[in-house]
Design a protein around this motif. Structure first.
Motif, mmCIF file in Angstrom:
data_model
loop_
_atom_site.group_PDB
_atom_site.id
_atom_site.type_symbol
_atom_site.label_atom_id
_atom_site.label_comp_id
_atom_site.label_asym_id
_atom_site.label_seq_id
_atom_site.Cartn_x
_atom_site.Cartn_y
_atom_site.Cartn_z
ATOM 1 N N ARG A 138 0.851 -1.188 0.000
ATOM 2 C CA ARG A 138 0.000 0.000 0.000
ATOM 3 C C ARG A 138 0.882 1.231 0.000
ATOM 4 N N MET A 139 0.261 2.407 -0.042
ATOM 5 C CA MET A 139 0.977 3.672 0.101
ATOM 6 C C MET A 139 0.686 4.253 1.474
ATOM 7 N N ILE A 140 1.717 4.776 2.138
ATOM 8 C CA ILE A 140 1.545 5.422 3.431
ATOM 9 C C ILE A 140 2.058 6.853 3.337
ATOM 10 N N VAL A 141 1.436 7.744 4.073
ATOM 11 C CA VAL A 141 1.749 9.178 4.018
ATOM 12 C C VAL A 141 2.245 9.607 5.398
ATOM 13 N N MET A 142 3.439 10.138 5.447
ATOM 14 C CA MET A 142 4.059 10.466 6.731
ATOM 15 C C MET A 142 3.185 11.367 7.582
ATOM 16 N N ARG A 143 2.652 12.428 7.007
ATOM 17 C CA ARG A 143 1.909 13.382 7.833
ATOM 18 C C ARG A 143 0.580 12.821 8.324
ATOM 19 N N GLU A 144 0.133 11.700 7.757
ATOM 20 C CA GLU A 144 -1.109 11.071 8.218
ATOM 21 C C GLU A 144 -0.892 10.092 9.369
ATOM 22 N N ILE A 145 0.326 9.609 9.528
ATOM 23 C CA ILE A 145 0.569 8.585 10.557
ATOM 24 C C ILE A 145 1.521 9.041 11.651
ATOM 25 N N ALA A 146 2.229 10.165 11.456
ATOM 26 C CA ALA A 146 3.206 10.609 12.453
ATOM 27 C C ALA A 146 2.512 11.066 13.735
ATOM 28 N N PRO A 147 3.120 10.830 14.923
ATOM 29 C CA PRO A 147 2.563 11.323 16.186
ATOM 30 C C PRO A 147 2.425 12.841 16.186
ATOM 31 N N ASP A 148 1.629 13.349 17.124
ATOM 32 C CA ASP A 148 1.282 14.771 17.101
ATOM 33 C C ASP A 148 2.466 15.708 17.313
ATOM 34 N N ASP A 149 3.491 15.287 18.054
ATOM 35 C CA ASP A 149 4.663 16.133 18.291
ATOM 36 C C ASP A 149 5.879 15.665 17.506
ATOM 37 N N PHE A 150 5.652 14.938 16.421
ATOM 38 C CA PHE A 150 6.758 14.377 15.650
ATOM 39 C C PHE A 150 7.743 15.447 15.184
ATOM 40 N N ALA A 151 7.227 16.583 14.728
ATOM 41 C CA ALA A 151 8.103 17.637 14.196
ATOM 42 C C ALA A 151 8.949 18.303 15.274
ATOM 43 N N GLN A 152 8.660 18.028 16.551
ATOM 44 C CA GLN A 152 9.452 18.597 17.645
ATOM 45 C C GLN A 152 10.476 17.602 18.200
ATOM 46 N N THR A 153 10.567 16.411 17.595
ATOM 47 C CA THR A 153 11.480 15.398 18.123
ATOM 48 C C THR A 153 12.911 15.632 17.655
ATOM 49 N N GLU A 154 13.838 15.074 18.421
ATOM 50 C CA GLU A 154 15.247 15.122 18.036
ATOM 51 C C GLU A 154 15.469 14.305 16.775
ATOM 52 N N TYR A 155 14.748 13.202 16.614
ATOM 53 C CA TYR A 155 14.836 12.402 15.396
ATOM 54 C C TYR A 155 14.462 13.244 14.178
ATOM 55 N N PHE A 156 13.374 13.991 14.277
ATOM 56 C CA PHE A 156 12.948 14.837 13.170
ATOM 57 C C PHE A 156 14.022 15.876 12.852
ATOM 58 N N ARG A 157 14.568 16.486 13.897
ATOM 59 C CA ARG A 157 15.592 17.525 13.693
ATOM 60 C C ARG A 157 16.813 16.952 12.975
ATOM 61 N N LEU A 158 17.236 15.767 13.371
ATOM 62 C CA LEU A 158 18.447 15.196 12.798
ATOM 63 C C LEU A 158 18.213 14.584 11.420
ATOM 64 N N HIS A 159 17.070 13.921 11.246
ATOM 65 C CA HIS A 159 16.836 13.220 9.988
ATOM 66 C C HIS A 159 16.189 14.110 8.933
ATOM 67 N N TYR A 160 15.135 14.803 9.305
ATOM 68 C CA TYR A 160 14.393 15.588 8.323
ATOM 69 C C TYR A 160 15.014 16.960 8.070
ATOM 70 N N ALA A 161 15.489 17.611 9.112
ATOM 71 C CA ALA A 161 16.098 18.920 8.910
ATOM 72 C C ALA A 161 17.361 18.802 8.060
ATOM 73 N N THR A 162 18.113 17.726 8.250
ATOM 74 C CA THR A 162 19.356 17.542 7.494
ATOM 75 C C THR A 162 19.070 17.303 6.021
ATOM 76 N N THR A 163 18.060 16.515 5.721
ATOM 77 C CA THR A 163 17.711 16.243 4.324
ATOM 78 C C THR A 163 16.818 17.325 3.729
ATOM 79 N N GLU A 164 16.285 18.198 4.594
ATOM 80 C CA GLU A 164 15.331 19.237 4.193
ATOM 81 C C GLU A 164 14.040 18.644 3.630
ATOM 82 N N ILE A 165 13.693 17.440 4.062
ATOM 83 C CA ILE A 165 12.427 16.827 3.650
ATOM 84 C C ILE A 165 11.275 17.580 4.317
ATOM 85 N N ILE A 166 10.296 17.979 3.518
ATOM 86 C CA ILE A 166 9.122 18.658 4.077
ATOM 87 C C ILE A 166 7.853 17.817 3.919
ATOM 88 N N ASP A 167 7.905 16.767 3.108
ATOM 89 C CA ASP A 167 6.760 15.871 2.954
ATOM 90 C C ASP A 167 7.266 14.564 2.373
#
Length: 260
Positions: free
Chosen positions: A101-130
């Motif tokens: 199937r297809m899964i969408v990050m913003r539909e399944i991520a926890p409510d404070d996902f964007a405030q996590t250290e994981y998000f800062r290190l993984h997503y901020a570094t790659t500049e992934i926004i979706d």
């Protein structure tokens, strides 16, 4: 993971889409396949990066396809494979349901996902926004997720983009599974895997380790209370006790302690 809204892409003609799919199908088993598949998918919705990881039944993660990742590999792929993958919402999703199937990050991520250290290190570094992912079933119970990401100043995937990609999802999963089906059996990295990362600590109870895991994944106190069927006040007490036992005061310290 917010961005400005921009005009959506248009559905390609059937002839163009059919030709692109045929090229991808003909490339199965060759190094040309990922590029051919990406070219077909960009007809449905533009994206800046395609990459993927494999997950074993016993909780390991391995490289599926990260040849063109938009960041330094040691900062993203190696750190992810070393243990940070346990905080990935996609990892949780495929452990709950490994079906194609297809899964969408913003539909399944926890409510404070964007405030996590994981998000800062993984997503901020790659500049992934979706990010969206296609779940691929491989041999002997291995599951892969092939991701499409928008980065930098790009717009989020629109609802029309997502609908087109969802409509093609089973076909994309079938092609991807056919191409990568035996990769887990051929990889020496997978055969010689080290023990999977675990979130554990001798000072913490089983319940406290469960809470630590959910905090690191991005659950707020309210979300923690709902998931664990506890009152918000009880969650706050647990959280204070955890930080006190570990002599820390922030989620960044918590992340470094367990997943540095």
């Amino acid at each position: 993971m917010n961005s400005v809204s921009r005009p959506t892409s248009q559905m390609p003609s059937f002839d163009v889409w059919n030709a692109a799919l045929a090229q991808a199908a003909n490339a199965i088993g060759s190094r040309a396949f990922p590029d051919a598949l990406a070219a077909a998918l960009r007809l449905l919705a533009p994206f800046q990066m395609m990459n993927g990881f494999i997950y074993s039944p016993d909780g390991h993660a391995f490289d599926l396809y990260n040849e063109k990742i938009v960041a330094e590999r040691s900062l993203i792929v190696d750190r992810y494979l070393a243990g940070a993958f346990v905080l990935d919402p996609f990892y949780d999703a495929i452990r709950a349901d490994g079906g194609a199937r297809m899964i969408v990050m913003r539909e399944i991520a926890p409510d404070d996902f964007a405030q996590t250290e994981y998000f800062r290190l993984h997503y901020a570094t790659t500049e992934i926004i979706d990010e969206i992912g296609f779940v691929l079933a491989l041999e002997t119970g291995y599951i892969a997720v092939l991701s499409l990401s928008r980065t930098g100043n790009a717009a989020l995937f629109s609802e029309e983009d997502l609908q087109r990609l969802r409509s093609a999802a089973l076909l994309v999963c079938a092609l991807g599974s056919r191409h990568w089906f035996h990769v887990s059996g051929l990889s020496l990295e997978i055969k010689n895997a080290t023990p999977a990362a675990r979130i554990e600590h001798p000072l913490l109870t089983k319940r406290e380790l469960e809470i630590v895991t959910l905090i690191l994944k991005g659950h707020s106190n309210l979300s923690l209370a709902a998931v664990l069927e506890l009152s918000p006040n009880t969650v706050k007490v647990h959280r204070r006790q955890i930080y006190s036992k570990l002599n820390i005061s922030s989620q960044a310290e918590l992340f470094r302690l367990f997943l540095a």
